[in-house]
Motif scaffolding. Structure first.
Motif, PDB file in Angstrom:
ATOM      1  N   GLU A   1      -4.991 -10.728   0.277  1.00  0.00           N
ATOM      2  CA  GLU A   1      -5.458  -9.789  -0.234  1.00  0.00           C
ATOM      3  C   GLU A   1      -5.852  -8.873   1.155  1.00  0.00           C
ATOM      4  OE1 GLU A   1      -7.847  -6.256  -2.733  1.00  0.00           O
ATOM      5  OE2 GLU A   1      -5.831  -8.437  -3.057  1.00  0.00           O
ATOM      6  N   LEU A   2      -6.652  -9.874   1.866  1.00  0.00           N
ATOM      7  CA  LEU A   2      -7.374  -9.540   3.128  1.00  0.00           C
ATOM      8  C   LEU A   2      -6.420  -8.788   3.876  1.00  0.00           C
ATOM      9  CD1 LEU A   2     -10.346 -11.625   3.189  1.00  0.00           C
ATOM     10  CD2 LEU A   2     -10.289  -9.413   2.167  1.00  0.00           C
TER      11      LEU A   2
ATOM     12  N   LYS B   1     -15.316 -13.600   6.764  1.00  0.00           N
ATOM     13  CA  LYS B   1     -16.015 -13.089   5.569  1.00  0.00           C
ATOM     14  C   LYS B   1     -15.958 -14.470   4.830  1.00  0.00           C
ATOM     15  CE  LYS B   1     -14.437 -10.415   2.146  1.00  0.00           C
ATOM     16  NZ  LYS B   1     -15.657  -9.265   1.559  1.00  0.00           N
TER      17      LYS B   1
ATOM     18  N   PHE C   1      -3.139  -6.294   2.038  1.00  0.00           N
ATOM     19  CA  PHE C   1      -3.763  -5.663   1.103  1.00  0.00           C
ATOM     20  C   PHE C   1      -4.453  -3.880   2.019  1.00  0.00           C
ATOM     21  CE2 PHE C   1      -2.223  -7.569  -2.943  1.00  0.00           C
ATOM     22  CZ  PHE C   1      -0.894  -7.560  -1.783  1.00  0.00           C
ATOM     23  N   LYS C   2      -5.481  -4.576   2.552  1.00  0.00           N
ATOM     24  CA  LYS C   2      -6.375  -4.147   3.315  1.00  0.00           C
ATOM     25  C   LYS C   2      -7.067  -4.086   5.112  1.00  0.00           C
ATOM     26  CE  LYS C   2      -9.515  -4.986  -0.452  1.00  0.00           C
ATOM     27  NZ  LYS C   2     -10.720  -5.294  -0.983  1.00  0.00           N
ATOM     28  N   LYS C   3      -5.706  -4.872   5.102  1.00  0.00           N
ATOM     29  CA  LYS C   3      -5.684  -5.027   6.666  1.00  0.00           C
ATOM     30  C   LYS C   3      -6.571  -5.483   7.643  1.00  0.00           C
ATOM     31  CE  LYS C   3      -1.555  -1.951   6.184  1.00  0.00           C
ATOM     32  NZ  LYS C   3      -0.449  -1.649   6.673  1.00  0.00           N
ATOM     33  N   TYR C   4      -7.205  -6.566   7.409  1.00  0.00           N
ATOM     34  CA  TYR C   4      -8.221  -7.019   7.511  1.00  0.00           C
ATOM     35  C   TYR C   4      -7.519  -7.969   8.910  1.00  0.00           C
ATOM     36  CZ  TYR C   4     -11.938  -6.069   4.262  1.00  0.00           C
ATOM     37  OH  TYR C   4     -12.941  -5.818   3.808  1.00  0.00           O
TER      38      TYR C   4
ATOM     39  N   ARG D   1       1.118  -1.481  -0.756  1.00  0.00           N
ATOM     40  CA  ARG D   1      -0.549   0.185   0.048  1.00  0.00           C
ATOM     41  C   ARG D   1       0.670   1.359   0.079  1.00  0.00           C
ATOM     42  NH1 ARG D   1      -4.312  -0.763   4.428  1.00  0.00           N
ATOM     43  NH2 ARG D   1      -4.288   1.684   4.005  1.00  0.00           N
TER      44      ARG D   1
END
Length: 153
Positions: free
Chosen positions: A103-104, A118, A107-110, A12
């Motif tokens: 990805e989660l 999810k 990149f999305k920092k879940y 990111r």
């Protein structure tokens, strides 16, 4: 695997760095066109200074260097994305899920709990998918990009 995680977390920041560098390059170009550049900001006063003759050449060189670095950041981002897409081909059964976990998570920092909900998987399955994906990315030598990425950010 720590180096691979570092690269994934920095993804990111690479995107932000590329945008920031391109913005700076455009600002330099605008200053050359108008013959003025913004000076230090003084509250309540509009400040600008006129470019000297040699300043335009220096600014053009700086602009080219900024664009070169931004392009390098975009290439590194593309390499990371390609390696993650190869996960799907490498393991047809769980590759898609591993790519989504990467990805989660990075990149999305879940948080892990959010990813588990999810994807409807257990904590242990999440851990396995993440480790398998990180091992694959380490084999693809993604960790070797760490130094390059950190120098750009």
């Amino acid at each position: 695997m720590r180096q691979v995680e570092k690269v994934l977390y920095a993804y990111r920041d690479l995107k932000r760095a590329s945008k920031r560098l391109r913005r700076r390059a455009c600002t330099i170009n605008d200053g050359i066109k108008s013959g003025y550049k913004a000076a230090d900001i003084i509250p309540g006063r509009l400040s600008a200074v006129c470019y000297g003759g040699g300043q335009q050449e220096n600014s053009a060189v700086i602009k080219d260097e900024l664009l070169r670095i931004a392009n390098k950041a975009d290439e590194l981002r593309k390499k990371v994305r390609e390696d993650i897409e190869e996960l799907k081909e490498e393991d047809p059964e769980f590759g898609e899920e591993m790519a989504i976990v990467i990805e989660l998570k990075y990149f999305k920092k879940y948080k892990n709990k959010m990813i588990e909900r999810k994807l409807l998987i257990s904590e242990r399955t999440l851990y396995r998918r993440r480790n398998n994906a990180l091992e694959f990315l380490e084999k693809k030598e993604l960790h070797l990009l760490c130094g390059e990425i950190m120098s750009l950010i």
